[in-house]
Motif scaffolding. Structure first.
Motif, PDB file in Angstrom:
ATOM      1  N   THR A  30     -65.495  32.391  22.591  1.00 42.76           N
ATOM      2  CA  THR A  30     -66.460  33.476  22.770  1.00 42.76           C
ATOM      3  C   THR A  30     -65.753  34.735  23.271  1.00 42.76           C
ATOM      4  O   THR A  30     -66.007  35.847  22.783  1.00 42.76           O
ATOM      5  N   THR A  31     -64.855  34.545  24.230  1.00 43.24           N
ATOM      6  CA  THR A  31     -64.094  35.681  24.758  1.00 43.24           C
ATOM      7  C   THR A  31     -63.259  36.339  23.665  1.00 43.24           C
ATOM      8  O   THR A  31     -63.203  37.569  23.559  1.00 43.24           O
ATOM      9  N   LEU A  32     -62.621  35.511  22.848  1.00 48.59           N
ATOM     10  CA  LEU A  32     -61.805  36.046  21.756  1.00 48.59           C
ATOM     11  C   LEU A  32     -62.640  36.910  20.819  1.00 48.59           C
ATOM     12  O   LEU A  32     -62.276  38.044  20.512  1.00 48.59           O
ATOM     13  N   TRP A  33     -63.757  36.366  20.352  1.00 46.62           N
ATOM     14  CA  TRP A  33     -64.550  37.104  19.371  1.00 46.62           C
ATOM     15  C   TRP A  33     -65.183  38.349  19.973  1.00 46.62           C
ATOM     16  O   TRP A  33     -65.323  39.372  19.282  1.00 46.62           O
ATOM     17  N   ASN A  34     -65.531  38.302  21.254  1.00 45.88           N
ATOM     18  CA  ASN A  34     -66.009  39.516  21.919  1.00 45.88           C
ATOM     19  C   ASN A  34     -64.918  40.578  21.933  1.00 45.88           C
ATOM     20  O   ASN A  34     -65.189  41.768  21.732  1.00 45.88           O
TER      21      ASN A  34
ATOM     22  N   PHE B  23     -53.653  38.466  19.536  1.00 42.60           N
ATOM     23  CA  PHE B  23     -54.548  37.489  20.149  1.00 42.60           C
ATOM     24  C   PHE B  23     -53.889  36.111  20.073  1.00 42.60           C
ATOM     25  O   PHE B  23     -52.894  35.928  19.384  1.00 42.60           O
ATOM     26  N   PHE B  24     -54.475  35.139  20.791  1.00 42.82           N
ATOM     27  CA  PHE B  24     -53.988  33.762  20.655  1.00 42.82           C
ATOM     28  C   PHE B  24     -55.171  32.839  20.367  1.00 42.82           C
ATOM     29  O   PHE B  24     -56.323  33.165  20.703  1.00 42.82           O
ATOM     30  N   PRO B  25     -54.941  31.694  19.731  1.00 38.48           N
ATOM     31  CA  PRO B  25     -56.044  30.796  19.358  1.00 38.48           C
ATOM     32  C   PRO B  25     -56.711  30.208  20.598  1.00 38.48           C
ATOM     33  O   PRO B  25     -56.025  29.715  21.499  1.00 38.48           O
ATOM     34  N   PRO B  26     -58.031  30.244  20.681  1.00 38.22           N
ATOM     35  CA  PRO B  26     -58.737  29.672  21.835  1.00 38.22           C
ATOM     36  C   PRO B  26     -58.722  28.148  21.789  1.00 38.22           C
ATOM     37  O   PRO B  26     -58.631  27.547  20.732  1.00 38.22           O
ATOM     38  N   THR B  27     -58.813  27.546  22.962  1.00 35.41           N
ATOM     39  CA  THR B  27     -58.808  26.084  23.049  1.00 35.41           C
ATOM     40  C   THR B  27     -60.137  25.517  23.540  1.00 35.41           C
ATOM     41  O   THR B  27     -60.330  24.308  23.543  1.00 35.41           O
ATOM     42  N   THR B  28     -61.049  26.384  23.969  1.00 29.78           N
ATOM     43  CA  THR B  28     -62.363  25.943  24.420  1.00 29.78           C
ATOM     44  C   THR B  28     -63.436  26.850  23.813  1.00 29.78           C
ATOM     45  O   THR B  28     -63.136  27.945  23.325  1.00 29.78           O
ATOM     46  N   ALA B  29     -64.673  26.404  23.888  1.00 26.83           N
ATOM     47  CA  ALA B  29     -65.775  27.211  23.364  1.00 26.83           C
ATOM     48  C   ALA B  29     -65.897  28.529  24.122  1.00 26.83           C
ATOM     49  O   ALA B  29     -66.150  29.583  23.521  1.00 26.83           O
ATOM     50  N   ALA B  30     -65.709  28.484  25.432  1.00 25.73           N
ATOM     51  CA  ALA B  30     -65.794  29.704  26.235  1.00 25.73           C
ATOM     52  C   ALA B  30     -64.703  30.689  25.859  1.00 25.73           C
ATOM     53  O   ALA B  30     -64.940  31.901  25.740  1.00 25.73           O
ATOM     54  N   MET B  31     -63.487  30.160  25.653  1.00 31.09           N
ATOM     55  CA  MET B  31     -62.376  31.031  25.264  1.00 31.09           C
ATOM     56  C   MET B  31     -62.604  31.618  23.876  1.00 31.09           C
ATOM     57  O   MET B  31     -62.208  32.749  23.597  1.00 31.09           O
TER      58      MET B  31
END
Length: 299
Positions: free
Chosen positions: A39-43, A29-37
Motif C-alpha cells: 500500500t505504501t509503495l503504490w501510494n 523503489f523496492f518490491p514490498p514484502t507485506t500488504a502494508a508495504m
C-alpha cells in the motif's frame, strides 16, 4: 560546513527559479514484502508519478520470491500508469537462457529499460564468473534495451583499485549501456572528481548522481558500511541529537539533498536519481522545492 570550496558556496545562492524546467528526475523503489508495504509503495508511485520522472526503477533481490515480486510490480506500474518502468536485473546465480527469457518477456510487455547489475555474490563464493558487462551484452542481443548500470564514485567495495573499478565501468558502457547511476554519496567533490575521471578514460555517457534523502541516520550508517560510502563529519553533526525527532530529521535530510542537487546542477548535471525507499513525502518535497512540479502547477 557541508561544502568546502568558494564556488560551491556561491552555487548555494542560486535562485530556485533558475532550476525550473532544467532538472530531470528518476525514482527507485523496492518490491514490498507485506500488504502494508505494498500500500505504501503504490501510494508513493501515485504521488510521484505526477512529477513526470524520466523513469522509475524497481530493485531486484537475491532470491526467487523477491525477483518474482519485481517482475510483478514492474508490469503493474506499466499497466496502471504511463511511467517508463525499469526493472533491476542481476546475472549472478541465473543462467544465460533464463536471463534471455526474462528479458524477452519484459520486451514483449513493453518494458524497454533495464538497470543491469552483477548482483551480490552468494556467501562463500569466490571470483564471479559473470559481470554486469556480460549482462549488458546479453540484453543487447535480445533487444535494443535502454540500459542503466551502476557506478561508484567512492569505489566499489570489492574493487582492487579505483582505476580497475573505473575501467570496469568503461567496459559496461562499451557493451551498450546508455548511462550509469551512482551509488549514493554526500561528498559532492567525490562525484565531480569521479565524473572527470570518467571523461578522461573516454566514457561519454551520463553519470547520473544517486541522491538518498536521509530520514534515518542510523539506517544510513548501516547502508554506508555495506557500500563503502564515506559519511562526512559534518553529516554526523547535522543529525546529532535527533534520534527521537523524525520531523527535524526529515527537514535536515531534505535540506542536504537540495544543496547537493543545486551544486551539481550548477556543475552541469541535469539528471538525478532519487532512492525513495518507497516513501514519497521527502522526495516529493525536495523535487517541489527544486522546481520539479506537475505540469499543471507550472503552466
Amino acid at each position: 560546513m557541508s561544502f568546502q570550496t568558494a564556488q560551491q558556496l556561491e552555487n548555494l545562492n542560486q535562485k530556485l527559479s533558475e532550476l525550473n524546467d532544467d532538472i530531470r528526475v528518476s525514482f527507485e523503489f523496492f518490491p514490498p514484502t507485506t500488504a502494508a508495504m505494498e500500500t505504501t509503495l503504490w501510494n508513493s508511485v501515485e504521488r510521484l508519478k505526477i512529477l513526470e520522472p524520466s523513469f522509475v526503477s524497481v530493485t531486484y533481490g537475491a532470491n526467487a520470491s523477491t525477483r518474482d515480486r519485481t517482475h510483478t510490480i514492474i508490469k503493474e506500474i506499466t499497466k496502471r500508469t504511463t511511467l517508463k518502468a525499469a526493472p533491476h536485473l542481476t546475472c549472478i546465480s541465473t543462467s544465460a537462457d533464463e536471463l534471455k527469457q526474462i528479458a524477452q518477456d519484459y520486451w514483449d510487455n513493453g518494458i524497454q529499460q533495464i538497470v543491469a547489475l552483477r548482483g551480490d555474490l552468494p556467501e562463500g563464493s569466490d571470483k564471479p564468473k559473470v559481470y554486469a558487462e556480460d549482462l549488458v551484452r546479453l540484453l543487447k542481443e535480445v533487444a535494443d534495451f535502454d540500459i542503466s548500470v551502476a557506478a561508484y564514485p567512492e569505489v566499489h567495495p570489492e574493487a582492487k583499485s579505483a582505476q580497475s573499478d573505473l575501467l570496469a565501468l568503461k567496459r559496461k558502457m562499451q557493451a551498450g549501456a546508455s548511462r550509469a547511476i551512482t551509488q549514493f554519496f554526500f561528498d559532492v567533490e567525490s562525484y565531480l572528481r569521479f565524473r572527470d575521471r570518467c571523461v578522461a578514460v573516454g566514457i561519454e555517457q551520463d553519470i547520473v548522481p544517486g541522491i538518498l534523502p536521509v530520514s534515518n541516520y542510523k539506517t544510513l550508517c548501516k547502508f554506508a558500511g555495506f557500500t563503502n560510502v564515506k559519511i562526512p563529519k559534518w553529516l554526523h553533526q547535522q543529525f546529532e541529537g535527533l534520534d527521537d525527532d523524525q520531523t527535524t530529521r526529515n527537514l535536515v535530510g531534505a535540506s542536504i539533498a537540495i544543496d547537493q542537487v543545486k551544486v551539481l546542477s550548477r556543475e552541469g548535471v541535469k539528471d538525478f536519481h532519487f532512492y525513495t525507499l518507497n516513501r514519497s513525502e521527502l522526495t516529493y518535497a525536495i523535487c517541489h522545492t527544486l522546481g520539479v512540479r506537475p505540469t499543471s502547477m507550472i503552466e
